[in-house]
Design a protein around this motif. Structure first.
Motif, PDB file in Angstrom:
ATOM      1  N   ARG A  65       0.354  15.161 -10.908  1.00 22.40           N
ATOM      2  CA  ARG A  65      -0.811  15.689 -10.555  1.00 22.40           C
ATOM      3  C   ARG A  65      -1.300  14.803  -9.329  1.00 22.40           C
ATOM      4  NH1 ARG A  65      -3.535  17.319 -16.130  1.00 22.40           N
ATOM      5  NH2 ARG A  65      -2.325  19.043 -16.735  1.00 22.40           N
ATOM      6  N   PHE A  66      -0.970  13.484  -9.282  1.00 24.95           N
ATOM      7  CA  PHE A  66      -1.494  12.723  -8.243  1.00 24.95           C
ATOM      8  C   PHE A  66      -0.920  12.641  -7.198  1.00 24.95           C
ATOM      9  CE2 PHE A  66      -2.312   8.343  -6.615  1.00 24.95           C
ATOM     10  CZ  PHE A  66      -3.704   8.293  -6.315  1.00 24.95           C
ATOM     11  N   ILE A  67       0.145  13.565  -6.974  1.00 26.55           N
ATOM     12  CA  ILE A  67       0.883  13.441  -5.624  1.00 26.55           C
ATOM     13  C   ILE A  67       0.335  14.090  -4.677  1.00 26.55           C
ATOM     14  CG2 ILE A  67       2.142  15.718  -6.055  1.00 26.55           C
ATOM     15  CD1 ILE A  67       4.610  14.088  -5.367  1.00 26.55           C
ATOM     16  N   ILE A  68      -0.603  15.128  -4.651  1.00 32.13           N
ATOM     17  CA  ILE A  68      -1.444  15.837  -3.711  1.00 32.13           C
ATOM     18  C   ILE A  68      -2.420  14.510  -3.057  1.00 32.13           C
ATOM     19  CG2 ILE A  68      -2.894  17.531  -2.933  1.00 32.13           C
ATOM     20  CD1 ILE A  68      -0.071  18.338  -3.230  1.00 32.13           C
ATOM     21  N   ILE A  69      -3.156  13.873  -3.942  1.00 35.56           N
ATOM     22  CA  ILE A  69      -3.999  12.791  -3.522  1.00 35.56           C
ATOM     23  C   ILE A  69      -3.396  11.652  -2.987  1.00 35.56           C
ATOM     24  CG2 ILE A  69      -5.838  11.239  -4.406  1.00 35.56           C
ATOM     25  CD1 ILE A  69      -6.213  13.251  -6.690  1.00 35.56           C
ATOM     26  N   ALA A  70      -2.125  11.366  -3.534  1.00 31.53           N
ATOM     27  CA  ALA A  70      -1.355  10.239  -2.949  1.00 31.53           C
ATOM     28  C   ALA A  70      -1.039  10.626  -1.385  1.00 31.53           C
ATOM     29  CB  ALA A  70      -0.128   9.967  -3.659  1.00 31.53           C
ATOM     30  N   ILE A  71      -0.646  11.778  -1.252  1.00 34.37           N
ATOM     31  CA  ILE A  71      -0.158  12.103   0.269  1.00 34.37           C
ATOM     32  C   ILE A  71      -1.401  12.232   1.244  1.00 34.37           C
ATOM     33  CG2 ILE A  71       0.637  14.238   1.765  1.00 34.37           C
ATOM     34  CD1 ILE A  71       2.509  14.882  -0.686  1.00 34.37           C
ATOM     35  N   ILE A  72      -2.379  12.563   0.608  1.00 34.74           N
ATOM     36  CA  ILE A  72      -3.874  12.770   1.430  1.00 34.74           C
ATOM     37  C   ILE A  72      -4.143  11.128   1.853  1.00 34.74           C
ATOM     38  CG2 ILE A  72      -6.336  13.174   1.430  1.00 34.74           C
ATOM     39  CD1 ILE A  72      -5.511  15.682  -0.252  1.00 34.74           C
ATOM     40  N   ILE A  73      -4.335  10.282   0.601  1.00 32.38           N
ATOM     41  CA  ILE A  73      -4.603   8.797   1.184  1.00 32.38           C
ATOM     42  C   ILE A  73      -3.653   8.124   1.843  1.00 32.38           C
ATOM     43  CG2 ILE A  73      -4.617   6.651   0.012  1.00 32.38           C
ATOM     44  CD1 ILE A  73      -5.667   7.910  -2.720  1.00 32.38           C
ATOM     45  N   ILE A  85       0.725  -1.180   0.103  1.00 27.78           N
ATOM     46  CA  ILE A  85      -0.012  -0.024   0.047  1.00 27.78           C
ATOM     47  C   ILE A  85       0.776   1.433   0.071  1.00 27.78           C
ATOM     48  CG2 ILE A  85      -1.682   1.152   1.084  1.00 27.78           C
ATOM     49  CD1 ILE A  85      -2.938  -1.343   1.895  1.00 27.78           C
ATOM     50  N   PRO A  86       1.791   1.572   0.870  1.00 28.10           N
ATOM     51  CA  PRO A  86       2.592   2.679   0.908  1.00 28.10           C
ATOM     52  C   PRO A  86       3.509   2.896  -0.439  1.00 28.10           C
ATOM     53  CG  PRO A  86       2.712   1.612   2.882  1.00 28.10           C
ATOM     54  CD  PRO A  86       2.198   0.522   2.026  1.00 28.10           C
ATOM     55  N   LEU A  87       4.135   1.527  -0.925  1.00 33.70           N
ATOM     56  CA  LEU A  87       4.857   1.534  -2.066  1.00 33.70           C
ATOM     57  C   LEU A  87       4.007   1.928  -3.317  1.00 33.70           C
ATOM     58  CD1 LEU A  87       6.964  -1.308  -1.402  1.00 33.70           C
ATOM     59  CD2 LEU A  87       7.856   0.864  -1.170  1.00 33.70           C
ATOM     60  N   ALA A  88       2.732   1.680  -3.364  1.00 35.13           N
ATOM     61  CA  ALA A  88       1.807   1.830  -4.335  1.00 35.13           C
ATOM     62  C   ALA A  88       1.670   3.265  -4.612  1.00 35.13           C
ATOM     63  CB  ALA A  88       0.663   0.883  -4.430  1.00 35.13           C
ATOM     64  N   LEU A  89       1.401   3.792  -3.163  1.00 36.68           N
ATOM     65  CA  LEU A  89       1.069   5.205  -3.166  1.00 36.68           C
ATOM     66  C   LEU A  89       2.313   5.986  -3.773  1.00 36.68           C
ATOM     67  CD1 LEU A  89      -1.041   5.507  -0.133  1.00 36.68           C
ATOM     68  CD2 LEU A  89      -1.903   5.782  -2.342  1.00 36.68           C
ATOM     69  N   VAL A  90       3.377   5.625  -3.280  1.00 34.05           N
ATOM     70  CA  VAL A  90       4.583   6.607  -3.747  1.00 34.05           C
ATOM     71  C   VAL A  90       4.779   6.383  -5.194  1.00 34.05           C
ATOM     72  CG1 VAL A  90       7.217   6.475  -3.177  1.00 34.05           C
ATOM     73  CG2 VAL A  90       5.871   6.396  -1.373  1.00 34.05           C
ATOM     74  N   LEU A  91       4.825   5.004  -5.557  1.00 32.49           N
ATOM     75  CA  LEU A  91       4.752   4.888  -7.154  1.00 32.49           C
ATOM     76  C   LEU A  91       3.953   5.688  -7.989  1.00 32.49           C
ATOM     77  CD1 LEU A  91       6.384   3.128  -9.176  1.00 32.49           C
ATOM     78  CD2 LEU A  91       4.803   1.537  -9.221  1.00 32.49           C
ATOM     79  N   LEU A  92       2.892   5.762  -7.464  1.00 33.66           N
ATOM     80  CA  LEU A  92       1.760   6.424  -8.235  1.00 33.66           C
ATOM     81  C   LEU A  92       1.693   8.063  -8.195  1.00 33.66           C
ATOM     82  CD1 LEU A  92      -1.799   4.671  -7.611  1.00 33.66           C
ATOM     83  CD2 LEU A  92      -0.694   4.790  -9.579  1.00 33.66           C
ATOM     84  N   GLY A  93       2.308   8.372  -7.162  1.00 32.73           N
ATOM     85  CA  GLY A  93       2.728   9.681  -7.010  1.00 32.73           C
ATOM     86  C   GLY A  93       3.982  10.360  -7.858  1.00 32.73           C
ATOM     87  N   TYR A  94       4.657   9.344  -8.077  1.00 22.29           N
ATOM     88  CA  TYR A  94       6.054   9.581  -8.906  1.00 22.29           C
ATOM     89  C   TYR A  94       5.752   9.506 -10.294  1.00 22.29           C
ATOM     90  CZ  TYR A  94      10.480   8.991 -10.460  1.00 22.29           C
ATOM     91  OH  TYR A  94      11.946   9.175 -11.240  1.00 22.29           O
ATOM     92  N   MET A  95       4.832   8.581 -10.521  1.00 27.25           N
ATOM     93  CA  MET A  95       4.293   8.225 -11.926  1.00 27.25           C
ATOM     94  C   MET A  95       3.596   9.609 -12.659  1.00 27.25           C
ATOM     95  SD  MET A  95       3.977   4.257 -12.315  1.00 27.25           S
ATOM     96  CE  MET A  95       2.846   4.361 -13.946  1.00 27.25           C
ATOM     97  N   PHE A  96       2.606  10.077 -11.622  1.00 30.45           N
ATOM     98  CA  PHE A  96       1.742  11.044 -11.997  1.00 30.45           C
ATOM     99  C   PHE A  96       1.890  12.270 -11.393  1.00 30.45           C
ATOM    100  CE2 PHE A  96      -0.258   6.707 -12.942  1.00 30.45           C
ATOM    101  CZ  PHE A  96      -0.317   6.862 -14.130  1.00 30.45           C
TER     102      PHE A  96
END
Length: 177
Positions: free
Chosen positions: A139-147, A126-137
């Motif tokens: 614009r998704f970094i703020i949403i990834a930090i909130i999640i 779960i944390p690794l997927a959020l970091v990976l999604l924030g790194y790839m996109f």
């Protein structure tokens, strides 16, 4: 001569009692206690999930950081503390063959407890997927930090501290090697 044979016979019989097989717990599961409300039971199982009924006696467990002496009778021990809300439940047993630990989420609904096993892989993904999604996109970094903050708050609010979080992941990794 009869006395010597009798003494040898007694020594042979006494040796059979000395070499008794030691019982150890390598696998266990947490279940709802059917005899008490809002309590759980720890059941000693084999690798397939069958109850080990030959497990009897007192075994030392660490439950959520507290040392507990669990009395097993026919493979089952009861944790005599009532759970008043849903929470994480980290159970660890150390014996001669190593450390055996499990992380459960105990969901309480209408006085009944429903334990769910939480794999260390899920805690890592779960944390690794959020970091990976924030790194790839970007614009998704703020949403990834909130999640991620919601994930941390849920874990902390339900009793899963950071040391327990990392300990369960490290115990799982040790089980691989």
């Amino acid at each position: 001569m009869k006395k010597i044979l009798f003494v040898v016979f007694l020594l042979l019989i006494s040796n059979s009692f000395v070499f008794a097989d030691t019982v150890s717990i390598k696998h266990f599961v947490v279940k709802n206690n059917p005899f008490a409300d809002s309590e759980i039971a720890v059941v000693a199982t084999d690798s397939v999930g069958n109850i080990q009924e030959k497990v009897d006696g007192v075994f030392s467990f660490t439950i959520n950081g507290f040392q507990e002496q669990m009395k097993f009778d026919k493979g089952t021990a009861f944790y005599r503390h009532k759970l008043d809300k849903s929470s994480f439940f980290y159970v660890k047993h150390i014996n001669d063959s190593g450390t055996h630990s499990m992380l459960y989420y105990i969901y309480k609904q209408d006085g009944k407890l429903h334990p769910f096993h939480i794999s260390w892989v899920l805690l890592l993904i779960i944390p690794l997927a959020l970091v990976l999604l924030g790194y790839m996109f970007k614009r998704f970094i703020i949403i990834a930090i909130i999640i991620f903050c919601i994930f941390l708050y849920f874990n902390h609010h339900n009793g899963l501290t950071m040391p327990t979080f990392f300990e369960s992941i490290f115990d799982g990794l040790k089980g691989i090697f």
